[in-house]
Structures are given as C-alpha cells and as structure tokens.
Motif scaffolding. Sequence first.
Motif, mmCIF file in Angstrom:
data_model
loop_
_atom_site.group_PDB
_atom_site.id
_atom_site.type_symbol
_atom_site.label_atom_id
_atom_site.label_comp_id
_atom_site.label_asym_id
_atom_site.label_seq_id
_atom_site.Cartn_x
_atom_site.Cartn_y
_atom_site.Cartn_z
ATOM 1 N N GLU A 100 0.821 -1.208 0.000
ATOM 2 C CA GLU A 100 0.000 0.000 0.000
ATOM 3 C C GLU A 100 0.859 1.263 0.000
ATOM 4 O O GLU A 100 0.550 2.245 -0.681
ATOM 5 N N GLU A 101 1.939 1.251 0.749
ATOM 6 C CA GLU A 101 2.822 2.418 0.858
ATOM 7 C C GLU A 101 3.372 2.823 -0.509
ATOM 8 O O GLU A 101 3.397 4.012 -0.852
ATOM 9 N N ASP A 102 3.818 1.857 -1.299
ATOM 10 C CA ASP A 102 4.352 2.158 -2.634
ATOM 11 C C ASP A 102 3.276 2.760 -3.536
ATOM 12 O O ASP A 102 3.530 3.710 -4.281
ATOM 13 N N ALA A 103 2.078 2.205 -3.466
ATOM 14 C CA ALA A 103 0.978 2.729 -4.277
ATOM 15 C C ALA A 103 0.709 4.194 -3.935
ATOM 16 O O ALA A 103 0.534 5.037 -4.826
ATOM 17 N N LEU A 104 0.712 4.512 -2.650
ATOM 18 C CA LEU A 104 0.423 5.880 -2.226
ATOM 19 C C LEU A 104 1.567 6.844 -2.544
ATOM 20 O O LEU A 104 1.324 8.028 -2.788
ATOM 21 N N LYS A 105 2.816 6.353 -2.569
ATOM 22 C CA LYS A 105 3.948 7.207 -2.981
ATOM 23 C C LYS A 105 3.746 7.687 -4.412
ATOM 24 O O LYS A 105 3.924 8.864 -4.731
ATOM 25 N N VAL A 106 3.360 6.753 -5.268
ATOM 26 C CA VAL A 106 3.158 7.096 -6.684
ATOM 27 C C VAL A 106 1.932 7.995 -6.840
ATOM 28 O O VAL A 106 1.933 8.936 -7.635
ATOM 29 N N ALA A 107 0.896 7.737 -6.059
ATOM 30 C CA ALA A 107 -0.301 8.586 -6.102
ATOM 31 C C ALA A 107 0.047 10.023 -5.729
ATOM 32 O O ALA A 107 -0.435 10.976 -6.364
ATOM 33 N N GLN A 108 0.911 10.208 -4.721
ATOM 34 C CA GLN A 108 1.317 11.558 -4.316
ATOM 35 C C GLN A 108 2.098 12.251 -5.424
ATOM 36 O O GLN A 108 1.950 13.460 -5.645
ATOM 37 N N LEU A 109 2.933 11.499 -6.132
ATOM 38 C CA LEU A 109 3.650 12.075 -7.277
ATOM 39 C C LEU A 109 2.664 12.505 -8.362
ATOM 40 O O LEU A 109 2.793 13.589 -8.942
ATOM 41 N N ALA A 110 1.657 11.668 -8.618
ATOM 42 C CA ALA A 110 0.645 12.009 -9.619
ATOM 43 C C ALA A 110 -0.114 13.277 -9.213
ATOM 44 O O ALA A 110 -0.363 14.159 -10.048
ATOM 45 N N ILE A 111 -0.463 13.415 -7.942
ATOM 46 C CA ILE A 111 -1.154 14.619 -7.461
ATOM 47 C C ILE A 111 -0.264 15.839 -7.632
ATOM 48 O O ILE A 111 -0.728 16.906 -8.049
ATOM 49 N N LYS A 112 1.009 15.699 -7.336
ATOM 50 C CA LYS A 112 1.951 16.811 -7.510
ATOM 51 C C LYS A 112 1.956 17.265 -8.972
ATOM 52 O O LYS A 112 1.925 18.463 -9.264
ATOM 53 N N LYS A 113 1.964 16.314 -9.888
ATOM 54 C CA LYS A 113 1.948 16.658 -11.316
ATOM 55 C C LYS A 113 0.643 17.339 -11.719
ATOM 56 O O LYS A 113 0.654 18.323 -12.465
ATOM 57 N N ILE A 114 -0.474 16.836 -11.215
ATOM 58 C CA ILE A 114 -1.766 17.463 -11.531
ATOM 59 C C ILE A 114 -1.771 18.906 -11.045
ATOM 60 O O ILE A 114 -2.206 19.817 -11.754
ATOM 61 N N ASN A 115 -1.264 19.143 -9.843
ATOM 62 C CA ASN A 115 -1.204 20.498 -9.292
ATOM 63 C C ASN A 115 -0.290 21.407 -10.110
ATOM 64 O O ASN A 115 -0.440 22.625 -10.084
ATOM 65 N N GLN A 116 0.665 20.817 -10.837
ATOM 66 C CA GLN A 116 1.550 21.586 -11.718
ATOM 67 C C GLN A 116 0.944 21.757 -13.117
ATOM 68 O O GLN A 116 1.563 22.336 -13.989
ATOM 69 N N GLY A 117 -0.261 21.217 -13.319
ATOM 70 C CA GLY A 117 -0.932 21.348 -14.607
ATOM 71 C C GLY A 117 -0.605 20.231 -15.585
ATOM 72 O O GLY A 117 -0.947 20.321 -16.759
ATOM 73 N N ILE A 118 0.051 19.193 -15.129
ATOM 74 C CA ILE A 118 0.395 18.064 -16.003
ATOM 75 C C ILE A 118 -0.739 17.046 -15.920
ATOM 76 O O ILE A 118 -0.858 16.297 -14.958
ATOM 77 N N VAL A 119 -1.594 17.071 -16.946
ATOM 78 C CA VAL A 119 -2.752 16.187 -16.991
ATOM 79 C C VAL A 119 -2.819 15.559 -18.370
ATOM 80 O O VAL A 119 -2.847 16.285 -19.355
ATOM 81 N N PRO A 120 -2.822 14.247 -18.481
ATOM 82 C CA PRO A 120 -2.776 13.280 -17.396
ATOM 83 C C PRO A 120 -1.386 13.242 -16.769
ATOM 84 O O PRO A 120 -0.385 13.508 -17.432
ATOM 85 N N PRO A 121 -1.321 12.859 -15.508
ATOM 86 C CA PRO A 121 -0.039 12.846 -14.791
ATOM 87 C C PRO A 121 0.762 11.570 -15.100
ATOM 88 O O PRO A 121 0.836 10.655 -14.295
ATOM 89 N N THR A 122 1.347 11.533 -16.273
ATOM 90 C CA THR A 122 2.082 10.351 -16.709
ATOM 91 C C THR A 122 3.271 10.079 -15.792
ATOM 92 O O THR A 122 4.033 10.981 -15.463
ATOM 93 N N ILE A 123 3.416 8.828 -15.397
ATOM 94 C CA ILE A 123 4.505 8.398 -14.524
ATOM 95 C C ILE A 123 5.463 7.536 -15.357
ATOM 96 O O ILE A 123 5.024 6.622 -16.052
ATOM 97 N N SER A 124 6.754 7.836 -15.274
ATOM 98 C CA SER A 124 7.746 7.078 -16.047
ATOM 99 C C SER A 124 8.370 5.967 -15.194
ATOM 100 O O SER A 124 8.297 5.996 -13.963
#
Length: 130
Positions: A96-120
């Motif tokens: 669960e912890e790993d899933a939420l780490k990536v979710a927080q990165l995705a939220i950070k990207k959305i807040n920066q206007g990066i939509v969809p928040p693609t994760i590499s």
Amino acid sequence: MNLMNSKSLNLLFILLFSTVAFLSSCSDEEKEVDQSIVGNKEETEVVEIEEAERYSAISIYTENIGWGYQILDKGTPYINQPHIPAIEGVQGFENEEDALKVAQLAIKKINQGIVPPTISKEELDSLGVL
C-alpha cells in the motif's frame, strides 16, 4: 368536448395540483433560504478550494493484481490506477505504501498542470517502487 382534450386537461390539472401541493409543503425556512440564495448575490461568498486540498489519494486492493490507487477530486474519483503505471502487463504494487507514494507524485503533477499525470519507469525507480 373531444376525449383527447379531456385527457390533456386532466393531465394538466394533475400536474398543476402536484406542483402547488409540493410548493405548499415547503416550510417557511426553506423558502427563506431559497430566497436568500437567489435574491442576495452580494452576500454570496465564493470559497476557493486550494489545489493542495482539492486532490487526495486512497489505496485500493484488487485480489488478482495487488495494490493500486485512486486519485479523488474533491472526494469524487478522478483517476483509477489499479496497477503499476509505465510497466508492461498488469501488475499491482507490492504494498500500500508504494501505491500511495506514486499517487502523491501524480497529485503533484496534476497540481503543476500536467494532466494526465504520466509516470515514467525512471520516476518509479527513483521512488523505490520497482
């Protein structure tokens, strides 16, 4: 009088009666609240939700896949990510912890206007989830 006109008048009467009955069933307080919303635009305050509060994440678990996450926009599901993004196949996060780490990165990207928040893959590796 024509039979069709009689039926139309009966339906109109029922509709009118139902509307009047509904309106008369509202309490005076409900009517006052409605009037204040409609009638006093100067008193209406617009509350802006800060971007940091707008998006949140929850973990999700799928039996055959593993851990994933959902990103919520003001509590409403916005992005459903039941598996690890950027990798081949359908594989969930180990925990669960790993899933939420990536979710927080995705939220950070959305807040920066990066939509969809693609994760590499590189970002997943830097977070230590690969």
